[in-house]
Design an enzyme around this catalytic site. Structure first.
Site, PDB file in Angstrom:
ATOM      1  N   TYR A 144       4.555   0.979 -12.644  1.00 51.91           N
ATOM      2  CA  TYR A 144       4.952   0.868 -11.235  1.00 51.91           C
ATOM      3  C   TYR A 144       6.429   1.227 -11.050  1.00 51.91           C
ATOM      4  O   TYR A 144       6.779   2.012 -10.174  1.00 51.91           O
ATOM      5  CB  TYR A 144       4.679  -0.556 -10.722  1.00 51.91           C
ATOM      6  CG  TYR A 144       4.804  -0.681  -9.217  1.00 51.91           C
ATOM      7  CD1 TYR A 144       3.790  -0.229  -8.369  1.00 51.91           C
ATOM      8  CD2 TYR A 144       5.934  -1.240  -8.627  1.00 51.91           C
ATOM      9  CE1 TYR A 144       3.898  -0.328  -6.987  1.00 51.91           C
ATOM     10  CE2 TYR A 144       6.051  -1.346  -7.241  1.00 51.91           C
ATOM     11  CZ  TYR A 144       5.022  -0.891  -6.425  1.00 51.91           C
ATOM     12  OH  TYR A 144       5.147  -0.991  -5.056  1.00 51.91           O
TER      13      TYR A 144
ATOM     14  N   SER B 264      10.134   1.552  -3.338  1.00 50.22           N
ATOM     15  CA  SER B 264      10.071   0.096  -3.546  1.00 50.22           C
ATOM     16  C   SER B 264      11.437  -0.366  -4.010  1.00 50.22           C
ATOM     17  O   SER B 264      12.236   0.440  -4.513  1.00 50.22           O
ATOM     18  CB  SER B 264       9.043  -0.216  -4.634  1.00 50.22           C
ATOM     19  OG  SER B 264       9.136  -1.570  -5.054  1.00 50.22           O
TER      20      SER B 264
HETATM   21  N1  LIG Z   1       3.546  -5.105  -0.696  1.00 47.62           N
HETATM   22  C1  LIG Z   1       4.689  -5.020  -1.334  1.00 47.62           C
HETATM   23  O1  LIG Z   1       5.314  -6.044  -1.697  1.00 47.62           O
HETATM   24  C2  LIG Z   1       5.311  -3.674  -1.612  1.00 47.62           C
HETATM   25  C3  LIG Z   1       6.642  -3.642  -2.021  1.00 47.62           C
HETATM   26  C4  LIG Z   1       7.256  -2.414  -2.245  1.00 47.62           C
HETATM   27  C5  LIG Z   1       6.541  -1.246  -2.060  1.00 47.62           C
HETATM   28  N2  LIG Z   1       5.238  -1.311  -1.676  1.00 47.62           N
HETATM   29  C6  LIG Z   1       4.550  -0.049  -1.472  1.00 47.62           C
HETATM   30  O2  LIG Z   1       4.140   0.021  -0.108  1.00 47.62           O
HETATM   31  C7  LIG Z   1       3.040   0.923   0.008  1.00 47.62           C
HETATM   32  C8  LIG Z   1       1.966   0.279   0.860  1.00 47.62           C
HETATM   33  O3  LIG Z   1       1.416  -0.821   0.142  1.00 47.62           O
HETATM   34  P1  LIG Z   1       0.933  -2.162   0.873  1.00 47.62           P
HETATM   35  O4  LIG Z   1       1.906  -3.201   0.550  1.00 47.62           O
HETATM   36  O5  LIG Z   1       0.594  -1.876   2.282  1.00 47.62           O
HETATM   37  O6  LIG Z   1      -0.390  -2.461   0.010  1.00 47.62           O
HETATM   38  P2  LIG Z   1      -1.955  -2.323   0.357  1.00 47.62           P
HETATM   39  O7  LIG Z   1      -2.657  -2.436  -0.934  1.00 47.62           O
HETATM   40  O8  LIG Z   1      -2.305  -3.267   1.450  1.00 47.62           O
HETATM   41  O9  LIG Z   1      -2.086  -0.857   0.974  1.00 47.62           O
HETATM   42  C9  LIG Z   1      -2.142   0.309   0.188  1.00 47.62           C
HETATM   43  C10 LIG Z   1      -3.133   1.264   0.829  1.00 47.62           C
HETATM   44  O10 LIG Z   1      -3.168   2.473   0.077  1.00 47.62           O
HETATM   45  C11 LIG Z   1      -4.526   2.842  -0.126  1.00 47.62           C
HETATM   46  N3  LIG Z   1      -4.633   3.649  -1.334  1.00 47.62           N
HETATM   47  C12 LIG Z   1      -4.414   3.246  -2.606  1.00 47.62           C
HETATM   48  N4  LIG Z   1      -4.643   4.241  -3.460  1.00 47.62           N
HETATM   49  C13 LIG Z   1      -4.989   5.325  -2.722  1.00 47.62           C
HETATM   50  C14 LIG Z   1      -5.335   6.656  -3.045  1.00 47.62           C
HETATM   51  N5  LIG Z   1      -5.414   7.076  -4.319  1.00 47.62           N
HETATM   52  N6  LIG Z   1      -5.613   7.506  -2.037  1.00 47.62           N
HETATM   53  C15 LIG Z   1      -5.573   7.095  -0.735  1.00 47.62           C
HETATM   54  N7  LIG Z   1      -5.271   5.824  -0.381  1.00 47.62           N
HETATM   55  C16 LIG Z   1      -4.975   4.951  -1.355  1.00 47.62           C
HETATM   56  C17 LIG Z   1      -5.260   1.515  -0.228  1.00 47.62           C
HETATM   57  O11 LIG Z   1      -6.663   1.627  -0.030  1.00 47.62           O
HETATM   58  C18 LIG Z   1      -4.547   0.693   0.841  1.00 47.62           C
HETATM   59  O12 LIG Z   1      -5.127   0.872   2.114  1.00 47.62           O
HETATM   60  C19 LIG Z   1       2.629   1.252  -1.418  1.00 47.62           C
HETATM   61  O13 LIG Z   1       3.170   2.511  -1.784  1.00 47.62           O
HETATM   62  C20 LIG Z   1       3.280   0.164  -2.229  1.00 47.62           C
HETATM   63  O14 LIG Z   1       3.516   0.541  -3.563  1.00 47.62           O
HETATM   64  C21 LIG Z   1       4.609  -2.497  -1.453  1.00 47.62           C
END
Ligand SMILES: NC(=O)c1ccc[n+]([C@@H]2O[C@H](COP(=O)([O-])OP(=O)(O)OC[C@H]3O[C@@H](n4cnc5c(N)ncnc54)[C@H](O)[C@@H]3O)[C@@H](O)[C@H]2O)c1
Length: 279
Positions: free
Chosen positions: A168, A155
């Site tokens: 986080y 991130s």
């Molecule tokens: N959305 C943002 O702004 C952002 C920014 C930087 C990094 N991220 C990172 O990107 C990645 C994807 O997130 P996203 O934005 O698609 O959010 P999201 O919440 O839509 O997707 C995350 C997915 O991970 C799954 N998940 C969560 N915990 C889990 C576990 N213990 N075991 C298996 N699956 C699990 C959830 O069910 C979901 O489908 C994450 O690592 C998040 O930290 C997101």
């Protein structure tokens, strides 16, 4: 079928929705078969809901619509047995795993002096421990084959910090350390290990009422319009949220044929936030 990943097998944690879904569609478009692993249940550490089984099945249909195979597996990245079972099921079905996208993650925050210990535990276990479990389970197979491409999702908060976000931020800095250490160990075996570091991405992790309330505690029921300018401030370019496919593009680059000598690297996709990092 044409494409840079024809008949490769891509294993995606957190594949049910959000960025994981975008990655699934992007790699399928390039000819890959996809293993979608997701918890499909909510977490007590998050104030927003996680993916459902119907989300997972919907992503599988998007992959199948491109003529590629999708294997859906429900499990938790924190649980070594779930992850081992999933890797075994993927190998049983496809015979190999070429690419691991360690993407699953949750948002859980809190200020240092008042953070909830259980939130700390779960966020570290999922965001850092889950990336570790996925790499631990898949790399013996990749070492044996002498080939592998691994991309973990960090991130911009794994490159910088904000207030009220100790679990986080710490978890995502940990992911950067993990991929660098793993890249060193796996370099002799034809395996690259990199990370993408997204800015604010348009997924349910940020587009939810609880997140809006966190940003605007002064309002009873804030909506996107009330927080947009605050999200925009994380970036430098004039955009508050990026499309998940922008992260998929960076992932495709890292797992593609021209990147065999890129390992231990982090690609920032954050609308210019990197310009404010010290390095
Ligand atoms: N959305 C943002 O702004 C952002 C920014 C930087 C990094 N991220 C990172 O990107 C990645 C994807 O997130 P996203 O934005 O698609 O959010 P999201 O919440 O839509 O997707 C995350 C997915 O991970 C799954 N998940 C969560 N915990 C889990 C576990 N213990 N075991 C298996 N699956 C699990 C959830 O069910 C979901 O489908 C994450 O690592 C998040 O930290 C997101």
């Amino acid at each position: 079928m044409a494409g840079q990943l024809v008949d490769q097998v891509v294993f995606i944690t957190g594949g049910a929705r959000g960025q994981g879904r975008a990655h699934a569609e992007a790699v399928a478009e390039q000819g890959a078969h996809v293993v979608l692993f997701d918890r499909c249940s909510d977490s007590p550490a998050t104030s927003y809901g996680l993916a459902s089984r119907s989300d997972l099945e919907h992503t599988a249909k998007l992959v199948q619509a491109q003529g590629r195979e999708a294997l859906t597996l429900v499990g938790d990245v924190r649980d070594p047995e779930d992850v081992d079972r999933a890797v075994a099921a993927a190998l049983d079905r496809f015979g190999r795993i070429d690419v691991l996208l360690a993407n699953a993650g949750i948002y859980g925050g809190g200020a240092m002096h008042e953070v909830d210990r259980s939130v700390w535990d779960e966020v570290i276990d999922v965001n850092l421990g889950g990336v570790f479990q996925a790499l631990r389970a898949v790399t013996p197979h990749m070492v044996e084959r002498g080939y592998g491409r691994i991309v973990a999702t960090a991130s911009m908060l794994g490159r910088s910090a904000i207030s009220d976000a100790v679990p986080y931020v710490a978890s995502k800095w940990g992911v950067v350390g993990l991929i660098k250490a793993a890249a060193l160990d796996l370099a002799p075996f034809g395996i690259t290990v990199n990370a993408v570091a997204p800015g604010n991405i348009a997924t349910p992790m940020v587009q939810n009422d609880a997140m809006y309330r966190l940003f605007r505690p002064d309002l009873d029921s804030p909506a996107w319009g009330d927080v947009e300018s605050l999200f925009q401030q994380f970036h430098v370019q004039p955009v508050a949220l990026l499309d998940p496919v922008e992260i998929s593009s960076a992932v495709l680059f890292l797992i593609g044929p021209g990147s065999q000598h890129i390992t231990g690297s982090v690609i920032d996709v954050n609308a210019g936030a990197s310009a404010k990092f010290t390095a």
